[in-house]
Design an enzyme around this catalytic site. Structure first.
Site, PDB file in Angstrom:
ATOM      1  N   PHE A  72       2.101  13.100   1.214  1.00  0.00           N
ATOM      2  CA  PHE A  72       1.826  12.300   0.028  1.00  0.00           C
ATOM      3  C   PHE A  72       0.419  11.719   0.095  1.00  0.00           C
ATOM      4  CE2 PHE A  72       6.169  12.845  -0.885  1.00  0.00           C
ATOM      5  CZ  PHE A  72       6.400  12.442  -2.200  1.00  0.00           C
ATOM      6  N   SER A  79      10.726  10.924   7.439  1.00  0.00           N
ATOM      7  CA  SER A  79       9.627  11.858   7.201  1.00  0.00           C
ATOM      8  C   SER A  79      10.162  13.241   7.508  1.00  0.00           C
ATOM      9  CB  SER A  79       8.450  11.546   8.134  1.00  0.00           C
ATOM     10  OG  SER A  79       7.536  12.634   8.193  1.00  0.00           O
ATOM     11  N   SER A 111       0.840  -1.203   0.000  1.00  0.00           N
ATOM     12  CA  SER A 111       0.000   0.000   0.000  1.00  0.00           C
ATOM     13  C   SER A 111       0.872   1.249   0.000  1.00  0.00           C
ATOM     14  CB  SER A 111      -0.935   0.027   1.225  1.00  0.00           C
ATOM     15  OG  SER A 111      -0.188   0.176   2.422  1.00  0.00           O
ATOM     16  N   LYS A 116      11.051   8.508  13.520  1.00  0.00           N
ATOM     17  CA  LYS A 116      11.607   8.889  12.225  1.00  0.00           C
ATOM     18  C   LYS A 116      12.945   9.620  12.383  1.00  0.00           C
ATOM     19  CE  LYS A 116       8.461   7.089   9.604  1.00  0.00           C
ATOM     20  NZ  LYS A 116       8.785   5.933   8.726  1.00  0.00           N
ATOM     21  N   CYS A 136       9.602   0.907   3.563  1.00  0.00           N
ATOM     22  CA  CYS A 136       8.451   1.813   3.604  1.00  0.00           C
ATOM     23  C   CYS A 136       7.479   1.467   4.725  1.00  0.00           C
ATOM     24  CB  CYS A 136       7.698   1.771   2.277  1.00  0.00           C
ATOM     25  SG  CYS A 136       8.671   2.268   0.851  1.00  0.00           S
ATOM     26  N   TYR A 157       5.918   9.603  16.705  1.00  0.00           N
ATOM     27  CA  TYR A 157       6.229   9.430  15.286  1.00  0.00           C
ATOM     28  C   TYR A 157       7.526  10.149  14.922  1.00  0.00           C
ATOM     29  CZ  TYR A 157       5.523   9.493  10.204  1.00  0.00           C
ATOM     30  OH  TYR A 157       5.677   9.346   8.840  1.00  0.00           O
ATOM     31  N   LEU A 209       3.254   4.321  -0.367  1.00  0.00           N
ATOM     32  CA  LEU A 209       4.567   4.500  -0.977  1.00  0.00           C
ATOM     33  C   LEU A 209       5.212   3.159  -1.314  1.00  0.00           C
ATOM     34  CD1 LEU A 209       6.001   7.308   1.361  1.00  0.00           C
ATOM     35  CD2 LEU A 209       4.724   7.572  -0.781  1.00  0.00           C
ATOM     36  N   ASP A 248       6.050  -9.479  10.312  1.00  0.00           N
ATOM     37  CA  ASP A 248       6.262  -8.479  11.363  1.00  0.00           C
ATOM     38  C   ASP A 248       7.699  -8.003  11.234  1.00  0.00           C
ATOM     39  OD1 ASP A 248       6.585  -6.934  13.623  1.00  0.00           O
ATOM     40  OD2 ASP A 248       6.403  -8.602  15.046  1.00  0.00           O
TER      41      ASP A 248
END
Length: 256
Positions: free
Chosen positions: A198, A153, A15, A170, A87, A166, A17, A60
């Site tokens: 995106f 990100s 799914s 990242k 990704c 998050y 990217l 996983d």
């Protein structure tokens, strides 16, 4: 590195990217082993793209045994693996203290870091070891035998309210880039892509906010195919190494 005839792992490859990257690699003559947990989508992508894609079952990425088992299936099907595009990841939007004064549960932070950071590192180390073993076993020496592309990100430097977990995860992915490239010098190149907004399931979840006013050019969300184009360019260009590359249309975020 030429994509044609090479085999790659794409985490989150069913799914967003990851799916776009899977499709781009196949279009260029490569083969893909999808690491994902979405059984329905993974099976559908593999059925659509046929013999160029392997769905090894749900993987996983933060589980050592799960990744090893899926890698073994990929090697059995296609042969040696030349690289990975990581990704796979999750988003989370919760402030560290809720309006009622309660702190964010620790397990939320731990799960985001487990998948986004630990999962990325876990796949990197196992794929890198596989590539290095193949280099040692081969009598032919390649200048560019392996490549790792991780996905951070722009939130790693410009995280918004609710993105503490998050952004931390990242930021860790971005921080691994140069030392990992140095660890694997002469064997595996390492780059990180830091996308902006995106049109993916994760990105669309925030499309109704005020983010559009921050867009510069183009004045829209990025297309997953544009991310995939960059990922393929990194694979194909042997001088791309140790870099964090933003792909965001020049968006720069203050406090939204």
């Amino acid at each position: 590195m030429h994509i044609q005839g090479k085999n790659f792992i794409v985490t989150g490859g069913s799914s967003g990217l990851g799916e776009a990257t899977t499709r781009a690699i196949v279009e260029k003559g490569g083969k893909v082993i999808i690491f994902d947990i979405n059984e329905e989508r993974g099976e559908a992508i593999a059925a659509e793209l046929g013999s160029s894609v392997l769905w090894p079952g749900a993987t996983d990425i933060a589980g050592e045994d799960s990744v090893i088992a899926s890698m073994e299936k990929g090697v059995e099907k296609f042969g040696k693996i030349s690289g990975v595009i990581n990704c796979g990841g999750i988003g989370m939007a919760q402030k560290i203290v809720f309006r009622n004064g309660e702190p964010q549960p620790l397990d939320i932070f731990q799960e985001v870091v487990r998948i986004n950071l630990v999962g990325t590192f876990n796949v990197c180390r196992l794929v890198a070891a596989h590539i290095i073993a193949n280099i040692k076993a081969s009598s032919e020496k390649e200048e560019d035998p392996g490549v790792i592309i991780n996905v951070a990100s722009i939130a790693y430097t410009e995280g918004q309210a609710g993105q503490t977990a998050y952004s931390a995860s990242k930021g860790g992915v971005a921080g691994m880039t140069l030392p990992m490239a140095r660890d694997l010098a002469g064997q595996v190149r390492v780059c990180t892509i830091a996308p902006g907004f995106f049109g993916t399931p994760m990105g669309n979840a925030v499309k109704d906010s005020n983010l559009e006013k921050h867009m510069v050019h183009p004045y829209r969300m990025g297309k997953p195919s544009e991310f995939a184009h960059l990922a393929c360019a990194i694979i194909e260009n042997p001088m791309m190494n140790g870099e964090i590359i933003r792909i965001d249309g020049a968006v720069r975020l203050g406090k939204l």
